[in-house]
Scaffold this motif. Structure first.
Motif, PDB file in Angstrom:
ATOM      1  N   TYR A 130       5.176  64.893  60.580  1.00  0.00           N
ATOM      2  CA  TYR A 130       4.870  65.984  61.492  1.00  0.00           C
ATOM      3  C   TYR A 130       5.190  67.290  60.780  1.00  0.00           C
ATOM      4  O   TYR A 130       6.175  67.373  60.045  1.00  0.00           O
ATOM      5  N   TYR A 131       4.324  68.294  61.010  1.00  0.00           N
ATOM      6  CA  TYR A 131       4.456  69.554  60.286  1.00  0.00           C
ATOM      7  C   TYR A 131       4.414  70.746  61.237  1.00  0.00           C
ATOM      8  O   TYR A 131       3.712  70.716  62.262  1.00  0.00           O
ATOM      9  N   ALA A 132       5.099  71.787  60.846  1.00  0.00           N
ATOM     10  CA  ALA A 132       4.922  73.064  61.519  1.00  0.00           C
ATOM     11  C   ALA A 132       3.531  73.593  61.192  1.00  0.00           C
ATOM     12  O   ALA A 132       3.000  73.334  60.105  1.00  0.00           O
ATOM     13  N   ASP A 133       2.946  74.317  62.121  1.00  0.00           N
ATOM     14  CA  ASP A 133       1.576  74.791  61.918  1.00  0.00           C
ATOM     15  C   ASP A 133       1.438  75.634  60.661  1.00  0.00           C
ATOM     16  O   ASP A 133       0.408  75.570  59.973  1.00  0.00           O
ATOM     17  N   PHE A 134       2.462  76.399  60.338  1.00  0.00           N
ATOM     18  CA  PHE A 134       2.321  77.337  59.220  1.00  0.00           C
ATOM     19  C   PHE A 134       2.361  76.648  57.854  1.00  0.00           C
ATOM     20  O   PHE A 134       2.140  77.307  56.836  1.00  0.00           O
ATOM     21  N   LYS A 150       0.860  73.326  57.537  1.00  0.00           N
ATOM     22  CA  LYS A 150      -0.154  72.271  57.537  1.00  0.00           C
ATOM     23  C   LYS A 150      -1.212  72.538  56.475  1.00  0.00           C
ATOM     24  O   LYS A 150      -1.716  73.649  56.350  1.00  0.00           O
TER      25      LYS A 150
END
Length: 124
Positions: free
Chosen positions: A59-63, A65
């Motif tokens: 899972y990643y933070a949007d900034f 990805k």
């Protein structure tokens, strides 16, 4: 208990890449979900990426990805953060953390153990 030691930080130009490593002590590394967080000067600590104990879910933070990739090697008790296309705003101290909970978490207080951090500086 587990001890975590990050490495791989440094100074890089914008657009460059770095690979962070986090080595864990102990024989139960595969029992922990692992997370990466960062803290920039004057800012709160923020979630970057996380990976489940088996490595099958990330899972990643949007900034980050599309630019960062988290992976782990349970045989080596190590989690990695490959960072590509780095930007000056990625400059921060990066921390890895270990979490015994079942679900992946983006919340720092859910994590049980923390490393000392490694500095990443991206110049423009």
């Amino acid at each position: 208990q587990v001890q975590l030691v990050e490495s791989g930080g440094g100074l890089v130009q914008a657009g460059g890449s770095l690979r962070l490593s986090c080595a864990a002590s102990g024989r139960t590394f595969s029992s922990y979900n692992m997370g990466w967080f960062r803290r920039a000067p004057g800012k709160e600590r923020e979630f970057v990426a996380a990976i489940r104990r088996s490595g099958g879910t990330t899972y990643y933070a949007d900034f980050v990805k599309g630019r960062f990739t988290v992976s782990r090697d349970n045989a080596k008790n190590t989690v990695y953060l490959q960072m590509n296309s780095l930007k000056p705003e990625d400059t921060a101290v990066y921390y890895c953390a270990a979490d015994l909970n079942i679900l992946l978490s983006t919340t720092p207080r859910q994590y049980d153990y923390w490393g000392q951090g490694t500095q990443v500086t991206v110049s423009s």
